[in-house]
Design an enzyme around this catalytic site. Structure first.
Site, PDB file in Angstrom:
ATOM      1  N   ASP A   1      -0.091  -0.701  -7.080  1.00 27.55           N
ATOM      2  CA  ASP A   1      -1.088  -1.211  -7.788  1.00 27.55           C
ATOM      3  C   ASP A   1      -2.244  -1.574  -6.938  1.00 27.55           C
ATOM      4  O   ASP A   1      -3.336  -1.329  -7.260  1.00 27.55           O
ATOM      5  CB  ASP A   1      -0.510  -2.542  -8.343  1.00 27.55           C
ATOM      6  CG  ASP A   1      -1.233  -3.235  -9.258  1.00 27.55           C
ATOM      7  OD1 ASP A   1      -2.434  -2.777  -9.871  1.00 27.55           O
ATOM      8  OD2 ASP A   1      -1.021  -4.458  -9.581  1.00 27.55           O
TER       9      ASP A   1
ATOM     10  N   VAL B   1       8.324  -4.043  -4.974  1.00 25.67           N
ATOM     11  CA  VAL B   1       8.365  -5.368  -4.865  1.00 25.67           C
ATOM     12  C   VAL B   1       9.430  -5.908  -6.005  1.00 25.67           C
ATOM     13  O   VAL B   1      10.118  -7.204  -5.772  1.00 25.67           O
ATOM     14  CB  VAL B   1       7.108  -6.016  -5.195  1.00 25.67           C
ATOM     15  CG1 VAL B   1       7.130  -7.519  -5.128  1.00 25.67           C
ATOM     16  CG2 VAL B   1       6.028  -5.553  -4.180  1.00 25.67           C
TER      17      VAL B   1
HETATM   18  N1  APR Z   1       1.803   6.228  -4.548  1.00 24.44           N
HETATM   19  C1  APR Z   1       2.771   6.473  -5.131  1.00 24.44           C
HETATM   20  N2  APR Z   1       3.804   5.510  -4.798  1.00 24.44           N
HETATM   21  C2  APR Z   1       3.491   4.406  -4.194  1.00 24.44           C
HETATM   22  C3  APR Z   1       2.323   4.238  -3.556  1.00 24.44           C
HETATM   23  C4  APR Z   1       1.186   5.108  -3.647  1.00 24.44           C
HETATM   24  N3  APR Z   1      -0.089   4.903  -3.328  1.00 24.44           N
HETATM   25  N4  APR Z   1       2.376   3.135  -2.920  1.00 24.44           N
HETATM   26  C5  APR Z   1       3.530   2.520  -3.137  1.00 24.44           C
HETATM   27  N5  APR Z   1       4.288   3.349  -3.763  1.00 24.44           N
HETATM   28  C6  APR Z   1       5.631   3.288  -4.152  1.00 24.44           C
HETATM   29  C7  APR Z   1       6.485   2.243  -3.381  1.00 24.44           C
HETATM   30  O1  APR Z   1       7.084   2.879  -2.318  1.00 24.44           O
HETATM   31  C8  APR Z   1       7.627   1.946  -4.501  1.00 24.44           C
HETATM   32  O2  APR Z   1       8.508   3.167  -4.324  1.00 24.44           O
HETATM   33  O3  APR Z   1       5.555   2.748  -5.480  1.00 24.44           O
HETATM   34  C9  APR Z   1       7.088   1.998  -5.882  1.00 24.44           C
HETATM   35  C10 APR Z   1       6.891   0.934  -6.685  1.00 24.44           C
HETATM   36  O4  APR Z   1       6.594  -0.129  -5.823  1.00 24.44           O
HETATM   37  P1  APR Z   1       5.584  -1.479  -6.152  1.00 24.44           P
HETATM   38  O5  APR Z   1       4.348  -0.959  -6.133  1.00 24.44           O
HETATM   39  O6  APR Z   1       6.061  -2.694  -5.215  1.00 24.44           O
HETATM   40  O7  APR Z   1       5.945  -1.731  -7.783  1.00 24.44           O
HETATM   41  P2  APR Z   1       6.952  -2.591  -8.554  1.00 24.44           P
HETATM   42  O8  APR Z   1       8.231  -2.744  -7.672  1.00 24.44           O
HETATM   43  O9  APR Z   1       7.133  -2.095  -9.817  1.00 24.44           O
HETATM   44  O10 APR Z   1       6.339  -3.986  -8.346  1.00 24.44           O
HETATM   45  C11 APR Z   1       5.155  -4.280  -9.197  1.00 24.44           C
HETATM   46  O11 APR Z   1       4.099  -5.237  -7.165  1.00 24.44           O
HETATM   47  O12 APR Z   1       1.904  -4.743  -6.485  1.00 24.44           O
HETATM   48  C12 APR Z   1       2.829  -5.550  -7.268  1.00 24.44           C
HETATM   49  O13 APR Z   1       0.869  -6.229  -9.000  1.00 24.44           O
HETATM   50  C13 APR Z   1       2.170  -5.658  -8.736  1.00 24.44           C
HETATM   51  O14 APR Z   1       3.348  -7.482  -9.239  1.00 24.44           O
HETATM   52  C14 APR Z   1       3.437  -6.060  -9.390  1.00 24.44           C
HETATM   53  C15 APR Z   1       4.598  -5.810  -8.627  1.00 24.44           C
END
Ligand code: APR
Length: 169
Positions: free
Chosen positions: A33, A125
């Site tokens: 995100d 997360v």
């Molecule tokens: N491109 C692709 N995948 C990515 C990238 C990127 N640039 N950055 C991180 N990831 C991967 C992570 O390695 C993980 O496997 O995205 C996956 C999902 O992780 P998160 O981003 O933490 O998403 P999520 O578990 O769904 O949690 C969402 O996190 O950032 C906050 O606002 C968001 O509250 C929400 C929560």
């Protein structure tokens, strides 16, 4: 169409749409995100704020999807979904994660999107056990990707990419 797998940063993909693993407020956060908001530029926050709240602080309930332009991204559209927070598996997490994928594909089809990339929704997360999440993501995309839509799973890290590679075999 065969489902594709890419290891790398989803923000660099030149596809019709990329999927964001957002929060319910669509306020931007960390992980994918944060990366998407940084790469899309400040217009993305403004577009998210323009999406009406369905209840206080909730613009996109868990399991649903919303769409914005991609702004400075190479992708034309961003489909924001909110995955479930893992809390043991008895709070409807599998159905909610399946819903995210189904709703993203349906919204993509409604917008004439012909190519789309998914990150590992809920696997950062939000703490979803990765092997279980991969099974759901692959099963739903196989069952619900519209004919002719190019679907890519874009995994940031090697371990997640390897899980998808095995699941897609
Ligand atoms: N491109 C692709 N995948 C990515 C990238 C990127 N640039 N950055 C991180 N990831 C991967 C992570 O390695 C993980 O496997 O995205 C996956 C999902 O992780 P998160 O981003 O933490 O998403 P999520 O578990 O769904 O949690 C969402 O996190 O950032 C906050 O606002 C968001 O509250 C929400 C929560």
């Amino acid at each position: 169409m065969p489902i594709e797998l890419i290891q790398g940063d989803i923000t660099g993909l030149r596809l019709d749409a990329i999927v964001n693993a957002a929060n319910a407020a669509l306020s931007g956060g960390g992980g994918v995100d944060g990366a998407i908001h940084r790469a899309a530029g400040p217009a993305l926050s403004a577009a998210c704020k323009a999406i009406p709240m369905v209840r206080p602080f909730v613009r996109c309930p868990t399991g649903e999807a919303r769409i914005t332009p991609g702004f400075d991204l190479p992708a034309r559209w961003i489909i924001h979904v909110v995955g479930p927070v893992w809390s043991g598996g008895r709070e409807g997490e599998p159905e909610l994660l399946a819903s995210c994928h189904r709703n993203a594909l349906a919204l993509a089809q409604a917008h004439g999107i012909a190519s789309i990339a998914f990150p590992a929704i809920s696997c950062g997360v939000f703490g979803y056990p990765p092997d279980q999440a991969v099974d759901i993501a692959v099963r739903i995309v196989r069952a619900h990707a519209p004919d002719g839509m190019r679907v890519v799973f874009c995994m940031f890290d090697a371990a997640m990419a390897e899980r998808y590679r095995r699941a897609l075999e």
